[in-house]
Write a protein that holds these residues in place. Structure first.
Motif, PDB file in Angstrom:
ATOM      1  N   VAL A 159       0.842  -1.189   0.000  1.00 32.66           N
ATOM      2  CA  VAL A 159       0.000   0.000   0.000  1.00 32.66           C
ATOM      3  C   VAL A 159       0.886   1.252   0.000  1.00 32.66           C
ATOM      4  O   VAL A 159       1.671   1.471   0.920  1.00 32.66           O
ATOM      5  N   HIS A 160       0.759   2.047  -1.055  1.00 35.94           N
ATOM      6  CA  HIS A 160       1.467   3.329  -1.142  1.00 35.94           C
ATOM      7  C   HIS A 160       0.767   4.345  -0.260  1.00 35.94           C
ATOM      8  O   HIS A 160      -0.444   4.555  -0.371  1.00 35.94           O
ATOM      9  N   LEU A 161       1.527   4.999   0.612  1.00 37.72           N
ATOM     10  CA  LEU A 161       0.971   6.036   1.477  1.00 37.72           C
ATOM     11  C   LEU A 161       1.584   7.393   1.146  1.00 37.72           C
ATOM     12  O   LEU A 161       2.723   7.469   0.676  1.00 37.72           O
ATOM     13  N   PRO A 162       0.876   8.470   1.410  1.00 33.84           N
ATOM     14  CA  PRO A 162       1.415   9.811   1.145  1.00 33.84           C
ATOM     15  C   PRO A 162       2.362  10.272   2.250  1.00 33.84           C
ATOM     16  O   PRO A 162       2.627   9.541   3.209  1.00 33.84           O
ATOM     17  N   VAL A 194       3.050  -8.592  -7.628  1.00 32.20           N
ATOM     18  CA  VAL A 194       2.744  -7.731  -6.483  1.00 32.20           C
ATOM     19  C   VAL A 194       1.812  -6.608  -6.916  1.00 32.20           C
ATOM     20  O   VAL A 194       2.067  -5.915  -7.906  1.00 32.20           O
ATOM     21  N   ALA A 195       0.730  -6.447  -6.167  1.00 35.48           N
ATOM     22  CA  ALA A 195      -0.216  -5.363  -6.451  1.00 35.48           C
ATOM     23  C   ALA A 195       0.160  -4.125  -5.639  1.00 35.48           C
ATOM     24  O   ALA A 195       0.583  -4.234  -4.477  1.00 35.48           O
ATOM     25  N   PHE A 196       0.012  -2.956  -6.254  1.00 38.06           N
ATOM     26  CA  PHE A 196       0.282  -1.688  -5.580  1.00 38.06           C
ATOM     27  C   PHE A 196      -1.023  -0.918  -5.463  1.00 38.06           C
ATOM     28  O   PHE A 196      -1.729  -0.725  -6.455  1.00 38.06           O
ATOM     29  N   GLN A 197      -1.312  -0.513  -4.241  1.00 37.16           N
ATOM     30  CA  GLN A 197      -2.564   0.195  -3.976  1.00 37.16           C
ATOM     31  C   GLN A 197      -2.232   1.563  -3.379  1.00 37.16           C
ATOM     32  O   GLN A 197      -1.556   1.660  -2.351  1.00 37.16           O
ATOM     33  N   ASN A 198      -2.684   2.622  -4.008  1.00 36.66           N
ATOM     34  CA  ASN A 198      -2.508   3.967  -3.472  1.00 36.66           C
ATOM     35  C   ASN A 198      -3.661   4.280  -2.534  1.00 36.66           C
ATOM     36  O   ASN A 198      -4.825   4.147  -2.913  1.00 36.66           O
ATOM     37  N   SER A 199      -3.319   4.719  -1.316  1.00 39.97           N
ATOM     38  CA  SER A 199      -4.379   5.009  -0.358  1.00 39.97           C
ATOM     39  C   SER A 199      -3.843   5.938   0.722  1.00 39.97           C
ATOM     40  O   SER A 199      -2.638   6.077   0.903  1.00 39.97           O
ATOM     41  N   TYR A 200      -4.754   6.564   1.438  1.00 43.56           N
ATOM     42  CA  TYR A 200      -4.367   7.451   2.530  1.00 43.56           C
ATOM     43  C   TYR A 200      -3.997   6.676   3.786  1.00 43.56           C
ATOM     44  O   TYR A 200      -3.271   7.183   4.649  1.00 43.56           O
ATOM     45  N   THR A 201      -4.524   5.446   3.917  1.00 45.64           N
ATOM     46  CA  THR A 201      -4.197   4.596   5.066  1.00 45.64           C
ATOM     47  C   THR A 201      -3.957   3.175   4.585  1.00 45.64           C
ATOM     48  O   THR A 201      -4.473   2.758   3.539  1.00 45.64           O
ATOM     49  N   VAL A 202      -3.191   2.434   5.374  1.00 45.89           N
ATOM     50  CA  VAL A 202      -2.902   1.045   5.026  1.00 45.89           C
ATOM     51  C   VAL A 202      -4.180   0.218   5.028  1.00 45.89           C
ATOM     52  O   VAL A 202      -4.434  -0.567   4.112  1.00 45.89           O
ATOM     53  N   GLU A 203      -5.002   0.401   6.077  1.00 47.08           N
ATOM     54  CA  GLU A 203      -6.193  -0.433   6.181  1.00 47.08           C
ATOM     55  C   GLU A 203      -7.168  -0.212   5.033  1.00 47.08           C
ATOM     56  O   GLU A 203      -7.731  -1.174   4.493  1.00 47.08           O
ATOM     57  N   PHE A 207      -8.463  -3.024   2.416  1.00 47.26           N
ATOM     58  CA  PHE A 207      -9.888  -3.288   2.215  1.00 47.26           C
ATOM     59  C   PHE A 207     -10.275  -3.137   0.753  1.00 47.26           C
ATOM     60  O   PHE A 207     -10.962  -3.994   0.181  1.00 47.26           O
ATOM     61  N   ASN A 208      -9.855  -2.045   0.144  1.00 46.42           N
ATOM     62  CA  ASN A 208     -10.246  -1.770  -1.236  1.00 46.42           C
ATOM     63  C   ASN A 208      -9.741  -2.860  -2.175  1.00 46.42           C
ATOM     64  O   ASN A 208     -10.481  -3.339  -3.046  1.00 46.42           O
ATOM     65  N   TYR A 209      -8.494  -3.243  -1.988  1.00 46.15           N
ATOM     66  CA  TYR A 209      -7.932  -4.262  -2.872  1.00 46.15           C
ATOM     67  C   TYR A 209      -8.566  -5.633  -2.604  1.00 46.15           C
ATOM     68  O   TYR A 209      -8.922  -6.354  -3.537  1.00 46.15           O
ATOM     69  N   SER A 210      -8.706  -5.992  -1.330  1.00 44.93           N
ATOM     70  CA  SER A 210      -9.289  -7.296  -0.976  1.00 44.93           C
ATOM     71  C   SER A 210     -10.714  -7.423  -1.491  1.00 44.93           C
ATOM     72  O   SER A 210     -11.122  -8.489  -1.970  1.00 44.93           O
ATOM     73  N   ASN A 211     -11.474  -6.338  -1.395  1.00 39.31           N
ATOM     74  CA  ASN A 211     -12.850  -6.366  -1.905  1.00 39.31           C
ATOM     75  C   ASN A 211     -12.864  -6.485  -3.426  1.00 39.31           C
ATOM     76  O   ASN A 211     -13.715  -7.177  -3.998  1.00 39.31           O
TER      77      ASN A 211
END
Length: 253
Positions: A159-162, A194-203, A207-211
């Motif tokens: 998970v990419h975080l800012p 490996v999947a990369f997910q941009n988000s403001y929080t890890v959780e 959630f977004n990727y798992s869903n």
């Protein structure tokens, strides 16, 4: 049943030392009463059609500290500890600071935490979330070996975080490549898996990727007595289990 595994069902009696150690007949009879009650509950609890054909062992323990479940799992050579919740009071009360978290923190055996009722639960698609630092290698190795027995499709997630947590594409890809090469698994993942997910929080990223991929299980590493891994520091791990309806399985680093 599908994997021809055995089931060990544990009942935690939690009697006080006064009841267990005193010689007075009243206390002894009380202890015997609770033992008999536990045995009766086992009979009722295990009288389920879906347990037909499965070898089930039962054990009644007087543990008051749930951290001892890890030692019990070793004694019975268990591959997995399963703990559940009815989800009625929310995960903050059920998981964080609770018996479940104590088991997660101390157990060398992987712990599967199931929040809600899961009809036809299966482990076909797994999301393993990590920051891919070297300290997570033991957890990754355990997870891959465990999920191999289910022939599961394991999807790795970063998970990419800012802000201060941000890493450039080059930095994180280099870290992941080094991580996977050190795993020494013949069928190790590659950077392309490996999947990369941009988000403001890890959780929220998890959630977004798992869903999106419709994961059956979310897998995360833990730091043992220090709590959830640094990647899930603070309340992140708490938020993962608090808001996710997907079962979570933890692997100790």
């Amino acid at each position: 049943k599908k994997h021809n595994r055995e089931l060990v069902v544990v009942h935690m009696l939690g009697l006080t030392e006064a009841v267990v150690n005193r010689d007075e007949s009243r206390e002894v009879m009380e202890a015997l009463y609770y033992m008999k009650l536990a045995e009766k509950r086992f009979e009722e609890y295990l009288d389920k059609s879906f347990l037909d054909g499965i070898k089930v062992q039962t054990t009644v323990q007087n543990y008051k500290v749930f951290t001892e479940l890890g030692a019990l799992a070793k004694e019975f050579s268990c591959d997995l500890i399963v703990m559940g919740s009815n989800g009625s009071t929310g995960w903050n009360e059920v998981f964080v600071g609770s018996n479940t978290e104590k088991v997660v923190r101390t157990s060398e055996t992987p712990v599967l935490v199931i929040k809600d009722d899961q009809e036809n639960f299966k482990i076909n698609k797994v999301v393993f979330a990590s920051d891919f630092k070297d300290e997570n290698l033991p957890a990754y190795y355990k997870a891959m070996k465990f999920f191999q027995t289910f022939d599961a499709d394991v999807k790795l997630l970063y998970v990419h975080l800012p802000a201060e947590e941000f890493k450039s594409t080059y930095e994180i890809e280099e870290r992941i490549v080094n991580f996977l090469s050190k795993s020494k698994l013949d069928d190790a993942h590659t950077i392309n898996n490996v999947a990369f997910q941009n988000s403001y929080t890890v959780e929220s990223g998890i959630f977004n990727y798992s869903n999106r991929v419709k994961a059956d299980v979310i897998a995360i590493p833990t730091h043992g007595r220090r709590g959830l891994a640094h990647f899930f520091s603070g309340s992140i791990g708490e938020d993962v289990v608090n808001h996710s309806k997907v079962p979570v399985i933890t692997f100790k680093i």
